[in-house]
Design an enzyme around this catalytic site. Structure first.
Site, mmCIF file in Angstrom:
data_model
loop_
_atom_site.group_PDB
_atom_site.id
_atom_site.type_symbol
_atom_site.label_atom_id
_atom_site.label_comp_id
_atom_site.label_asym_id
_atom_site.label_seq_id
_atom_site.Cartn_x
_atom_site.Cartn_y
_atom_site.Cartn_z
ATOM 1 N N GLU A 68 0.762 -0.912 0.042
ATOM 2 C CA GLU A 68 0.040 -0.032 0.106
ATOM 3 C C GLU A 68 0.878 1.435 0.010
ATOM 4 O OE1 GLU A 68 -3.503 1.753 2.977
ATOM 5 O OE2 GLU A 68 -1.792 0.726 3.792
ATOM 6 N N LYS B 77 -9.624 1.535 -1.880
ATOM 7 C CA LYS B 77 -9.737 1.058 -0.585
ATOM 8 C C LYS B 77 -11.152 1.303 -0.049
ATOM 9 C CE LYS B 77 -7.215 1.128 3.832
ATOM 10 N NZ LYS B 77 -5.865 1.823 4.591
ATOM 11 N N CYS C 294 -5.046 -3.317 3.172
ATOM 12 C CA CYS C 294 -5.008 -3.075 4.514
ATOM 13 C C CYS C 294 -5.873 -3.218 5.433
ATOM 14 C CB CYS C 294 -4.056 -1.552 4.480
ATOM 15 S SG CYS C 294 -3.384 -1.311 6.010
#
Length: 285
Positions: free
Chosen positions: A41, A113, A155
């Site tokens: 990321e 995300k 994440c």
């Protein structure tokens, strides 16, 4: 069987510095015979605060980092999965984006995300990603690669089983979690969550991670321990953690590889079928 490579870096606010690290990892992955390289990321940069995160952001066609990654993919004939930032239309925030750059250097897939990292840990970091980042609108469909069908997540998405189960339902065989986990949360939950997502979806989990301090003030540190986990929950590749970086500077990049065995994945799914009671609880689509 094809090899997947995970690359671990420590991004700073310098895209030139970060690109140099990533190019080095592309060379390593290619030399190891990998069929794809998975990078963390925010590989393009990690700013010191929300305003710097926004000010550093560039569209992909003007980002020296993204253009350099595309060039490296072409040069080494190697697909690269890499986390970057993209500007929102109004320029007030950024998108935390995961790109799949194919072996021809083209951006073939994109994922934004879903879940943002807004936490305040006692005696630990206080981070509010939503101050500078726009949350993503949807789960993207898994796509076919030389390793298998890949489903993209990032994440903090790791803490939510629903997206991974939805991707498995849609045919994913490999799940990605490129990350910049904090040290306290990484020590507590990183490996446990990665193995849980692999076990409950019976999928390979590939998690390339940032590692170490991201600025000279060392106000933000990432946990490291990039991993590949197999469908039985076994860690089959792992890199070191931020605790191993003392005295080694900010530009140490590492690569680890593991085989992706889809016959083994099919065996796990066949021998331990996860038959859901959708008459009792809703199916995750």
């Amino acid at each position: 069987m094809p090899l997947a490579a995970i690359g671990q870096i420590c991004s700073t606010s310098s895209m030139t510095h970060n690109l140099t690290q990533c190019r080095h990892l592309v060379q390593k992955a290619s030399a190891a015979g990998a069929k794809a390289l998975f990078l963390p990321e925010a590989s393009d940069y990690i700013g010191s605060n929300a305003s710097e995160t926004i000010s550093l952001c560039k569209p992909v066609d003007k980002s020296e980092f993204v253009l350099g990654i595309q060039d490296a993919a072409r040069q080494h004939n190697l697909p690269i999965n890499v986390g970057i930032h993209e500007p929102t239309p109004d320029g007030r925030k950024v998108k935390n984006t995961l790109l799949w750059v194919d072996e021809d250097g083209k951006i073939a897939q994109r994922y934004q995300k879903l879940h943002l990292f807004d936490v305040e840990i006692k005696d630990g970091p206080m981070l509010k990603e939503s101050n500078s980042v726009e949350r993503g609108p949807r789960i993207e469909e898994p796509f076919l690669t030389s390793l298998g069908k890949v489903g993209l997540l990032i994440c903090f998405d790791l803490r939510f089983p629903e997206p991974s189960l939805a991707l498995r339902h849609r045919g994913a065989q490999i799940l990605t979690y490129p990350s910049a986990f904090t040290v306290p949360t990484g020590k507590a939950h990183w490996e446990t969550l990665l193995r849980a997502r692999a076990i409950e979806t019976q999928s390979y989990v590939i998690a390339a991670a940032q590692s170490g301090p991201h600025n000279e003030e060392k106000t933000r540190r990432s946990y490291g321990h990039s991993m590949i986990v197999d469908p039985w929950g076994k860690v089959v590749a792992e890199l070191g953690g931020e605790e191993d970086r003392k005295g080694r500077g900010l530009d140490v990049g590492e690569v680890a590889v593991a085989e992706v065995d889809l016959e083994y994945l099919d065996k796990v799914r066949r021998e331990v079928p996860l038959l859901r009671r959708t008459d009792v609880y809703p199916e995750i689509l």
